[in-house]
Scaffold this motif. Structure first.
Motif, short mmCIF file in Angstrom:
data_model
loop_
_atom_site.label_atom_id
_atom_site.label_comp_id
_atom_site.label_asym_id
_atom_site.label_seq_id
_atom_site.Cartn_x
_atom_site.Cartn_y
_atom_site.Cartn_z
N TYR A 267 0.76 -1.06 0.48
CA TYR A 267 0.01 -0.01 -0.06
C TYR A 267 0.77 1.56 0.34
O TYR A 267 0.56 2.36 -0.84
CB TYR A 267 -1.26 -0.10 1.14
N ASP A 268 1.98 1.09 1.02
CA ASP A 268 2.58 2.66 0.95
C ASP A 268 3.48 2.70 -0.28
O ASP A 268 3.65 4.12 -0.43
CB ASP A 268 3.48 2.03 2.44
N LEU B 32 1.13 3.99 -3.07
CA LEU B 32 0.96 5.09 -2.55
C LEU B 32 1.65 6.11 -2.88
O LEU B 32 1.43 7.53 -4.04
CB LEU B 32 0.32 5.55 -0.99
N ASP B 33 2.98 5.68 -2.05
CA ASP B 33 4.73 6.96 -2.81
C ASP B 33 4.09 6.90 -4.31
O ASP B 33 4.52 7.66 -5.00
CB ASP B 33 5.88 6.22 -2.42
N THR C 152 -2.44 13.45 -2.15
CA THR C 152 -2.23 12.35 -2.73
C THR C 152 -3.37 12.62 -4.40
O THR C 152 -2.58 12.20 -5.08
CB THR C 152 -2.59 11.12 -2.32
N SER D 186 -2.77 15.20 3.93
CA SER D 186 -1.98 13.59 3.22
C SER D 186 -2.84 12.98 2.16
O SER D 186 -2.66 13.15 0.96
CB SER D 186 -1.91 12.51 4.05
#
Length: 209
Positions: free
Chosen positions: A2-3, A6-7, A145, A141
């Motif tokens: 997930y991270d 997202l990044d 995004t 945040s």
């Protein structure tokens, strides 16, 4: 996983409309389809990914109306953030913000676009952290995004999506602990950021009648 996804969206490595193929993600991360679907579902809840039954997942493509809504939300949230920051900011925190600005300026003049984009976006998130409000940090945040997708879609070549001088003005008002002036400066800054995007006309939607 997930991270990482997202990044990749935040950095523009995954573009709006790009397909997220489950078997490839399973292979890349060494996980089962169940894990892949859980990560994509979480991203879908943030509206970073669009999931269509029997078709799969793609990186979201915000439309003009959604873009305006997101920027309107950012103006409300970030206006509140800088008011909160102005009430509690310390001299040391002002100095650290100025250090961030110097790093922005350096990246800009070295034409290191990727680093400058990360620093410019990080400036807004740093202000949210200084507010001391975890919920405002979380909301911003998510909005930031989604703004990364918007910039990837609608940024005009050669245009800066976040002006360094506007950040300097914000820090100046915060150093004076003038929350009203900082909120006005943030509002103008976000309006200018939105105006620098090249949005197509609205499709007008469909009238149910």
């Amino acid at each position: 996983m997930y991270d990482a996804l997202l990044d990749a969206v935040m950095r523009g490595q995954l573009r709006p409309g790009e397909r997220l193929v489950e078997p490839l993600l399973c292979e890349r991360f060494g996980v089962s389809r169940t894990v892949v679907r859980q990560a994509l579902h979480r991203l879908g809840e943030l509206r970073i990914v669009d999931i269509v039954p029997n078709k799969g997942a793609t990186v979201a493509r915000p439309g003009p109306r959604e873009t305006r809504d997101i920027f309107a939300a950012r103006r409300v949230v970030e206006g509140g953030i800088v008011r909160a920051v102005a009430r509690r900011i310390t001299h040391g925190e002002v100095d650290r913000l100025k250090q961030r600005l110097r790093a922005e300026h350096e990246a800009l003049h070295q034409q290191d676009h990727a680093r400058w984009v990360a620093l410019a976006g990080g400036f807004h998130l740093a202000l949210a952290e200084l507010s001391g409000n975890a919920e405002l940090q979380r909301i911003l945040s998510e909005l930031m995004t989604r703004c990364s997708l918007i910039v990837a879609l609608y940024e005009v070549p050669g245009e800066s999506t976040c002006e360094h001088e506007e950040h300097e003005q914000l820090v100046e008002w915060l150093s004076l602990r003038d929350g009203a002036a900082a909120a006005d400066a943030m509002d103008r800054h976000l309006l200018a950021l939105e105006a620098r995007l090249q949005l197509p006309p609205d499709d007008g939607g469909v009238e149910m009648a």
